[in-house]
Design a protein around this motif. Sequence first.
Motif, PDB file in Angstrom:
ATOM      1  N   ARG A  57       2.422   1.663  -3.489  1.00 44.88           N
ATOM      2  CA  ARG A  57       1.425   2.123  -4.476  1.00 44.88           C
ATOM      3  C   ARG A  57       1.078   3.596  -4.290  1.00 44.88           C
ATOM      4  O   ARG A  57       0.750   4.277  -5.248  1.00 44.88           O
ATOM      5  CB  ARG A  57       0.169   1.268  -4.383  1.00 44.88           C
ATOM      6  CG  ARG A  57       0.352  -0.101  -4.970  1.00 44.88           C
ATOM      7  CD  ARG A  57      -0.899  -0.922  -4.896  1.00 44.88           C
ATOM      8  NE  ARG A  57      -0.711  -2.200  -5.582  1.00 44.88           N
ATOM      9  CZ  ARG A  57      -1.499  -3.237  -5.433  1.00 44.88           C
ATOM     10  NH1 ARG A  57      -2.545  -3.173  -4.628  1.00 44.88           N
ATOM     11  NH2 ARG A  57      -1.255  -4.348  -6.075  1.00 44.88           N
ATOM     12  N   SER A  58       1.138   4.075  -3.031  1.00 47.04           N
ATOM     13  CA  SER A  58       0.799   5.480  -2.770  1.00 47.04           C
ATOM     14  C   SER A  58       2.001   6.401  -2.951  1.00 47.04           C
ATOM     15  O   SER A  58       1.868   7.616  -2.836  1.00 47.04           O
ATOM     16  CB  SER A  58       0.250   5.637  -1.352  1.00 47.04           C
ATOM     17  OG  SER A  58       1.289   5.475  -0.396  1.00 47.04           O
ATOM     18  N   GLU A 107       4.539   6.475  -0.958  1.00 43.42           N
ATOM     19  CA  GLU A 107       5.123   6.756   0.365  1.00 43.42           C
ATOM     20  C   GLU A 107       6.465   6.036   0.496  1.00 43.42           C
ATOM     21  O   GLU A 107       6.682   4.962  -0.073  1.00 43.42           O
ATOM     22  CB  GLU A 107       4.161   6.253   1.444  1.00 43.42           C
ATOM     23  CG  GLU A 107       4.539   6.641   2.843  1.00 43.42           C
ATOM     24  CD  GLU A 107       3.497   6.164   3.852  1.00 43.42           C
ATOM     25  OE1 GLU A 107       3.878   6.004   5.017  1.00 43.42           O
ATOM     26  OE2 GLU A 107       2.337   5.957   3.473  1.00 43.42           O
ATOM     27  N   ALA A 137       0.836  -1.207   0.000  1.00 39.79           N
ATOM     28  CA  ALA A 137       0.000   0.000   0.000  1.00 39.79           C
ATOM     29  C   ALA A 137       0.868   1.254   0.000  1.00 39.79           C
ATOM     30  O   ALA A 137       0.578   2.225  -0.721  1.00 39.79           O
ATOM     31  CB  ALA A 137      -0.928  -0.003   1.209  1.00 39.79           C
ATOM     32  N   LYS A 138       1.951   1.246   0.781  1.00 44.38           N
ATOM     33  CA  LYS A 138       2.855   2.401   0.811  1.00 44.38           C
ATOM     34  C   LYS A 138       3.513   2.598  -0.554  1.00 44.38           C
ATOM     35  O   LYS A 138       3.623   3.719  -1.036  1.00 44.38           O
ATOM     36  CB  LYS A 138       3.918   2.220   1.894  1.00 44.38           C
ATOM     37  CG  LYS A 138       3.399   2.427   3.286  1.00 44.38           C
ATOM     38  CD  LYS A 138       4.495   2.245   4.313  1.00 44.38           C
ATOM     39  CE  LYS A 138       3.955   2.501   5.706  1.00 44.38           C
ATOM     40  NZ  LYS A 138       4.996   2.382   6.722  1.00 44.38           N
TER      41      LYS A 138
END
Length: 100
Positions: free
Chosen positions: A72-73, A75, A69-70
Amino acid sequence: SSLEELVDTHGGGLKYETKDELRGAIRRMIDDAALRRRLGEEGRAAYESEFASEAFIEHYLDVATDLLAKRRSGESLTPAAADAGRGMLAGRRVLWAQDD
């Protein structure tokens, strides 16, 4: 050490700081069958919640999902400076504050 954190979190052990306290803890273990039984049960519960296959796989998947998730964002995947002082328990960042 992480062993102290495990005992603080789950029980299953006796802590000591001096040789005399260690001797006292050993004496308590020898003399008290109920204490031995309780500590054994707490130690087993700690193992099941932190290190058994299901707990390990769940933690692994949580970490992988979080990292994906990080990524993909956009981050950063490196720990933030604010996290540098956080402790670890069983390979996971401790999520609670501890006053020394």
